[in-house]
Design an enzyme around this catalytic site. Structure first.
Site, short mmCIF file in Angstrom:
data_model
loop_
_atom_site.label_atom_id
_atom_site.label_comp_id
_atom_site.label_asym_id
_atom_site.label_seq_id
_atom_site.Cartn_x
_atom_site.Cartn_y
_atom_site.Cartn_z
N ASN A 152 0.81 -1.23 0.00
CA ASN A 152 0.00 0.00 0.00
C ASN A 152 0.84 1.28 0.00
O ASN A 152 0.37 2.32 -0.45
CB ASN A 152 -1.05 -0.01 1.12
CG ASN A 152 -0.46 -0.11 2.49
OD1 ASN A 152 0.72 -0.41 2.64
ND2 ASN A 152 -1.27 0.13 3.50
N ALA A 177 6.61 -6.08 -1.28
CA ALA A 177 5.42 -6.84 -1.66
C ALA A 177 5.49 -7.19 -3.14
O ALA A 177 6.01 -6.42 -3.96
CB ALA A 177 4.18 -6.03 -1.37
N SER A 230 -0.16 -7.52 7.21
CA SER A 230 -1.36 -7.98 7.91
C SER A 230 -1.01 -8.65 9.24
O SER A 230 0.09 -9.20 9.41
CB SER A 230 -2.09 -8.98 7.01
OG SER A 230 -1.24 -10.08 6.74
N GLU A 251 4.40 -3.82 12.44
CA GLU A 251 3.37 -2.81 12.14
C GLU A 251 2.25 -3.54 11.42
O GLU A 251 2.39 -3.87 10.24
CB GLU A 251 3.94 -1.69 11.26
CG GLU A 251 5.05 -0.88 11.91
CD GLU A 251 4.55 0.01 13.03
OE1 GLU A 251 3.32 0.17 13.19
OE2 GLU A 251 5.39 0.52 13.78
N ARG A 279 -7.25 9.19 2.08
CA ARG A 279 -5.84 9.22 1.75
C ARG A 279 -5.47 7.82 1.27
O ARG A 279 -5.86 6.82 1.90
CB ARG A 279 -5.01 9.58 2.99
CG ARG A 279 -3.56 9.85 2.68
CD ARG A 279 -2.87 10.48 3.87
NE ARG A 279 -2.68 9.52 4.93
CZ ARG A 279 -1.51 9.00 5.31
NH1 ARG A 279 -0.40 9.40 4.72
NH2 ARG A 279 -1.43 8.13 6.28
N CYS A 285 -3.50 1.22 6.70
CA CYS A 285 -3.78 0.65 8.02
C CYS A 285 -4.38 1.71 8.93
O CYS A 285 -5.05 1.40 9.91
CB CYS A 285 -2.49 0.12 8.62
SG CYS A 285 -1.20 1.36 8.57
#
Ligand code: NAP
Length: 478
Positions: A152, A177, A230, A251, A279, A285
């Protein structure tokens, strides 16, 4: 536009995967293949650790000032190339131009902040009360670090780890990722030019994330694992880290409440919710996931907020004037669509959006739902999309209980004109971060992180560097 780099970056060299493996990265705006990227194997992961090990002694022995100056140059070079990096973020992640530029600036700031923190290591000298012996406390680099990041924020989640690791003197292997490995690879020439020695930062895109990360954590040379992603994957990494007692920084997911009190400035609260919800298209998250509005102001607030959402323009994030790009992949788009259908079937009222457009591209429109029932799935899971789920509340104690009723504890938002009420509620909220009359908490100078199942440790601020350091205490007398 910088060329797209698609190989592994190990010990300062660009390499194909040892087993010849590769995978495709898609452009979420039109589903075309953007690049085919080398997929690191376990053998490549071990090569990363070897490169990091060879570079560690020299880097950690350099003066903090020297490390700080390398980081400062990285910040300056990054800022010069911000438009190219932002464009690449949009290409692989889909987010709109303004979001991508915002992310690239935020990412660059971690190099500036940790350039400044590198020269301020914590430590102190004291006296043992009973014996009069000297207590000398200082920080040492914790050792080689494995960094695993989500899609993200393809630049910022990596920069938020690389900056403090390098400031502390630690070499890193970063596994970005698989949806978005290109941005991190594109940062490597910047770090090289800034003077980061070969082997200090290694990038290992890999489709076999479980195997390569698992093998690295099983190697006794690795002393830190810093993960953003996650909660489910975080739990797995904590289990793997346990075997060698590797220091974890986690995190993880969030389920942020956004509370609008009766006395809130409604325009400010609507603007704040636009930031907290929209945003990064809601793929954050920190995104407001459960919106609680005092029942007496619900109509006025929803009207203001819905008007703002309706004004957003959806389209390819590379085009001018676009606010909402596509979501990152089909799975994320389908999950968002499912959340809306589920809530509506259970009685939620659609005020805006809620209809999935036909492809190509993984688009989902800005959506506002009110009267969302407590059993709607979207209140219990991360929506990760441009969907606002609004409920009402009557009393302060009730809303605090509802806000805290989650396994997550990353961030909560609260709008009120009464700072006494605001601070009182903020202290009762079980979250690592509170936005009090603000819809944005992220700041390189502040400790970002969650409590409960949202994570362990902090990134940013002074605290971020401690994740890559070990405290040593020397007992002595003179
Ligand atoms: P994810 O599925 O947990 O993946 C994150 C990273 O972990 C990716 O690099 C992924 O690689 C890797 N990974 C997956 N399975 C793994 C395994 N078994 N062992 C080692 N690595 C593994 O998360 P995501 O879908 O990318 O990101 C969204 C999540 O991140 C959300 O839950 C969001 O809340 C969280 N997030 C948290 C923060 C925070 O600061 N608290 C910030 C941003 C995002 P592959 O891509 O190759 O699968």
């Amino acid at each position: 536009m910088t060329e797209i780099l698609n190989k592994l970056y190990i010990g300062g060299q660009w390499r194909d995967a040892s087993d010849g493996g590769s995978f495709d990265v898609l452009n979420p705006a039109d589903e075309s293949v953007l690049a085919t990227v080398a997929s690191g194997s376990v053998e490549d992961a071990m090569a990363c650790l070897d490169a990091a090990e060879s570079a560690f002694a020299d880097w950690s022995a350099r003066s903090p000032r020297e490390r700080g100056e390398v980081l400062r140059r990285a910040y300056e070079l990054f800022v010069k190339r911000i438009d190219d990096i932002a464009r690449l973020i949009t290409l692989e992640n889909g987010k709109a131009g303004a979001d991508a530029t915002g992310e690239a600036r935020y990412a660059a700031e971690f190099f500036r902040w940790y350039a400044e923190e590198a020269v301020r290591p914590a430590g102190h000298v004291g006296l043992a009360p009973a014996t009069g012996a000297r207590i000398v406390v200082h920080q040492k680099p914790a050792g080689m670090a494995v960094l695993v990041t989500p899609w993200n924020y393809p630049a910022a989640m990596g920069a938020r780890k690389i900056g403090p690791a390098l400031a502390a003197g630690c070499p890193v292997v970063i596994k970005p990722a698989s949806e978005t490995p290109l941005t991190m690879l594109a940062l490597m020439p910047i770090l090289e030019e800034a003077g980061v020695p070969a082997g200090i930062v290694n990038v290992l895109p890999s489709r076999s994330s479980g195997a390569v990360v698992g093998e690295m954590l099983a190697d006794p040379r690795v002393r830190v694992v810093s993960f953003t992603g996650s909660t489910e994957v975080g739990r797995k990494l904590l289990r793997s880290a346990a075997d060698n007692v590797v220091k974890p920084a986690m995190e993880l997911g969030g389920n942020a409440p956004f509370i609008v009190c009766k006395d809130a400035d409604l325009d400010a609260a609507a603007d704040g919710l636009m930031v907290a919800k929209m945003r990064n298209l809601g793929e954050a998250c920190t995104a407001a996931n459960r919106i609680y509005v005092h029942e007496e102001i619900e109509v006025a607030f929803v009207e203001r907020f819905t008007a703002r959402m309706a004004a957003l323009k959806m389209g390819n994030g590379l085009e001018d004037g676009i606010d909402v790009g596509p979501l990152v992949n089909a799975e994320t788009r389908d999950k968002v669509d499912h959340f809306v259908r589920d809530a509506v079937a259970k009685g939620a009222e659609l005020k805006l959006g809620g209809v999935r457009p036909n492809g190509p591209g993984f688009y989902y429109p800005p959506t506002v739902m009110t009267n969302v029932p407590d059993d709607a799935e979207c209140l219990h899971d991360e929506i990760f999309g441009p969907v606002a789920a609004i409920q009402t509340f009557r009393d302060e104690n009730e809303v605090v209980c509802r806000a805290n009723d989650t396994q997550y504890g990353l961030v909560a938002y609260l709008y009120t004109r009464d700072m006494r009420r605001g601070m009182g509620i903020a202290e009762r909220l079980e979250f690592g971060m509170i936005g009090l009359n603000r819809g944005l908490v992220s700041d390189p100078a502040a400790p970002f992180g969650g409590v409960k199942q949202s994570g362990l440790g902090r990134e940013g601020g002074k605290e971020g560097m401690l994740e890559f350091q070990e405290t040593q205490y020397i007992s002595t007398e003179w």
